[in-house]
Scaffold this motif. Structure first.
Motif, PDB file in Angstrom:
ATOM      1  N   LEU A  43       3.549  -5.645  -1.265  1.00 49.84           N
ATOM      2  CA  LEU A  43       2.347  -6.458  -1.413  1.00 49.84           C
ATOM      3  C   LEU A  43       2.520  -7.333  -2.644  1.00 49.84           C
ATOM      4  N   SER A  44       2.098  -8.582  -2.526  1.00 48.17           N
ATOM      5  CA  SER A  44       2.187  -9.527  -3.635  1.00 48.17           C
ATOM      6  C   SER A  44       0.831  -9.680  -4.302  1.00 48.17           C
ATOM      7  N   ALA A  45       0.848 -10.013  -5.581  1.00 51.42           N
ATOM      8  CA  ALA A  45      -0.392 -10.238  -6.318  1.00 51.42           C
ATOM      9  C   ALA A  45      -1.235 -11.280  -5.576  1.00 51.42           C
ATOM     10  N   GLY A  46      -2.521 -10.998  -5.457  1.00 50.64           N
ATOM     11  CA  GLY A  46      -3.440 -11.902  -4.780  1.00 50.64           C
ATOM     12  C   GLY A  46      -3.705 -11.541  -3.326  1.00 50.64           C
ATOM     13  N   GLU A  47      -2.812 -10.744  -2.727  1.00 49.99           N
ATOM     14  CA  GLU A  47      -3.030 -10.310  -1.351  1.00 49.99           C
ATOM     15  C   GLU A  47      -4.066  -9.188  -1.319  1.00 49.99           C
ATOM     16  N   THR A  48      -4.604  -8.927  -0.137  1.00 49.59           N
ATOM     17  CA  THR A  48      -5.608  -7.886   0.036  1.00 49.59           C
ATOM     18  C   THR A  48      -4.962  -6.630   0.621  1.00 49.59           C
ATOM     19  N   PHE A  49      -5.321  -5.476   0.073  1.00 47.53           N
ATOM     20  CA  PHE A  49      -4.800  -4.222   0.613  1.00 47.53           C
ATOM     21  C   PHE A  49      -5.297  -4.074   2.051  1.00 47.53           C
ATOM     22  N   PRO A  50      -4.366  -3.818   2.973  1.00 46.85           N
ATOM     23  CA  PRO A  50      -4.733  -3.779   4.386  1.00 46.85           C
ATOM     24  C   PRO A  50      -5.250  -2.412   4.835  1.00 46.85           C
ATOM     25  N   PRO A  51      -5.896  -2.393   6.005  1.00 48.84           N
ATOM     26  CA  PRO A  51      -6.229  -1.104   6.618  1.00 48.84           C
ATOM     27  C   PRO A  51      -4.989  -0.573   7.339  1.00 48.84           C
ATOM     28  N   ILE A  52      -5.089   0.644   7.832  1.00 50.48           N
ATOM     29  CA  ILE A  52      -4.056   1.168   8.729  1.00 50.48           C
ATOM     30  C   ILE A  52      -4.452   0.644  10.105  1.00 50.48           C
ATOM     31  N   ARG A  53      -3.813  -0.434  10.514  1.00 55.25           N
ATOM     32  CA  ARG A  53      -4.227  -1.144  11.731  1.00 55.25           C
ATOM     33  C   ARG A  53      -4.076  -0.301  13.002  1.00 55.25           C
ATOM     34  N   SER A  54      -3.033   0.528  13.062  1.00 55.57           N
ATOM     35  CA  SER A  54      -2.823   1.333  14.267  1.00 55.57           C
ATOM     36  C   SER A  54      -3.960   2.324  14.495  1.00 55.57           C
ATOM     37  N   GLN A  55      -4.676   2.670  13.437  1.00 56.22           N
ATOM     38  CA  GLN A  55      -5.779   3.627  13.546  1.00 56.22           C
ATOM     39  C   GLN A  55      -7.138   2.972  13.255  1.00 56.22           C
ATOM     40  N   ASN A  56      -7.114   1.689  12.850  1.00 56.36           N
ATOM     41  CA  ASN A  56      -8.337   0.964  12.504  1.00 56.36           C
ATOM     42  C   ASN A  56      -9.147   1.727  11.441  1.00 56.36           C
ATOM     43  N   LYS A  57      -8.426   2.154  10.385  1.00 56.12           N
ATOM     44  CA  LYS A  57      -9.065   2.933   9.332  1.00 56.12           C
ATOM     45  C   LYS A  57      -8.706   2.382   7.951  1.00 56.12           C
ATOM     46  N   SER A  58      -9.655   2.512   7.043  1.00 59.01           N
ATOM     47  CA  SER A  58      -9.463   2.141   5.650  1.00 59.01           C
ATOM     48  C   SER A  58      -8.601   3.197   4.962  1.00 59.01           C
ATOM     49  N   ALA A  59      -7.804   2.774   3.983  1.00 53.95           N
ATOM     50  CA  ALA A  59      -6.863   3.697   3.340  1.00 53.95           C
ATOM     51  C   ALA A  59      -6.825   3.516   1.827  1.00 53.95           C
ATOM     52  N   TRP A  60      -6.237   4.505   1.186  1.00 52.99           N
ATOM     53  CA  TRP A  60      -5.870   4.424  -0.224  1.00 52.99           C
ATOM     54  C   TRP A  60      -4.392   4.091  -0.284  1.00 52.99           C
ATOM     55  N   TRP A  61      -4.029   3.229  -1.239  1.00 53.89           N
ATOM     56  CA  TRP A  61      -2.634   2.829  -1.448  1.00 53.89           C
ATOM     57  C   TRP A  61      -2.258   3.143  -2.882  1.00 53.89           C
ATOM     58  N   LYS A  62      -1.055   3.695  -3.066  1.00 55.21           N
ATOM     59  CA  LYS A  62      -0.575   4.054  -4.417  1.00 55.21           C
ATOM     60  C   LYS A  62       0.641   3.214  -4.758  1.00 55.21           C
ATOM     61  N   LEU A  63       0.606   2.613  -5.950  1.00 49.41           N
ATOM     62  CA  LEU A  63       1.724   1.800  -6.421  1.00 49.41           C
ATOM     63  C   LEU A  63       2.925   2.700  -6.714  1.00 49.41           C
ATOM     64  N   GLN A  64       4.025   2.439  -6.021  1.00 48.98           N
ATOM     65  CA  GLN A  64       5.256   3.212  -6.227  1.00 48.98           C
ATOM     66  C   GLN A  64       6.213   2.517  -7.167  1.00 48.98           C
ATOM     67  N   ARG A  65       6.315   1.184  -7.029  1.00 53.36           N
ATOM     68  CA  ARG A  65       7.290   0.432  -7.824  1.00 53.36           C
ATOM     69  C   ARG A  65       6.791  -0.990  -8.016  1.00 53.36           C
ATOM     70  N   ILE A  66       6.875  -1.494  -9.220  1.00 53.43           N
ATOM     71  CA  ILE A  66       6.511  -2.882  -9.518  1.00 53.43           C
ATOM     72  C   ILE A  66       7.711  -3.763  -9.193  1.00 53.43           C
ATOM     73  N   THR A  67       7.459  -4.884  -8.505  1.00 51.98           N
ATOM     74  CA  THR A  67       8.564  -5.785  -8.145  1.00 51.98           C
ATOM     75  C   THR A  67       8.434  -7.111  -8.866  1.00 51.98           C
TER      76      THR A  67
END
Length: 67
Positions: A43-67
């Motif tokens: 994900l790039s700065a300014g983008e919106t965190f997406p849902p899990i589209r296959s399940q149509n559900k909202s999710a939590w996302w954890k930053l693993q690595r800064i690029t």
């Protein structure tokens, strides 16, 4: 700037470009599982965190690595 390990919810704006991992559904449910392709996303700065589209559900996302 976000730090590694920080969590973000579907719909939030990404402030730090990086690799983010699925960290659970925001409603607390545990099933059904997201697809393999949805578990880790770039994900790039300014983008919106997406849902899990296959399940149509909202999710939590954890930053693993800064690029």
């Amino acid at each position: 700037m976000a730090t590694v390990g920080q969590r973000f919810k579907t719909g939030s704006k990404c402030e730090t470009s990086g690799i983010y991992a699925f960290d659970g559904y925001s409603d607390g449910s545990t099933t059904p599982s997201p697809t393999a392709e949805e578990r880790v996303i770039p994900l790039s700065a300014g983008e919106t965190f997406p849902p899990i589209r296959s399940q149509n559900k909202s999710a939590w996302w954890k930053l693993q690595r800064i690029t």
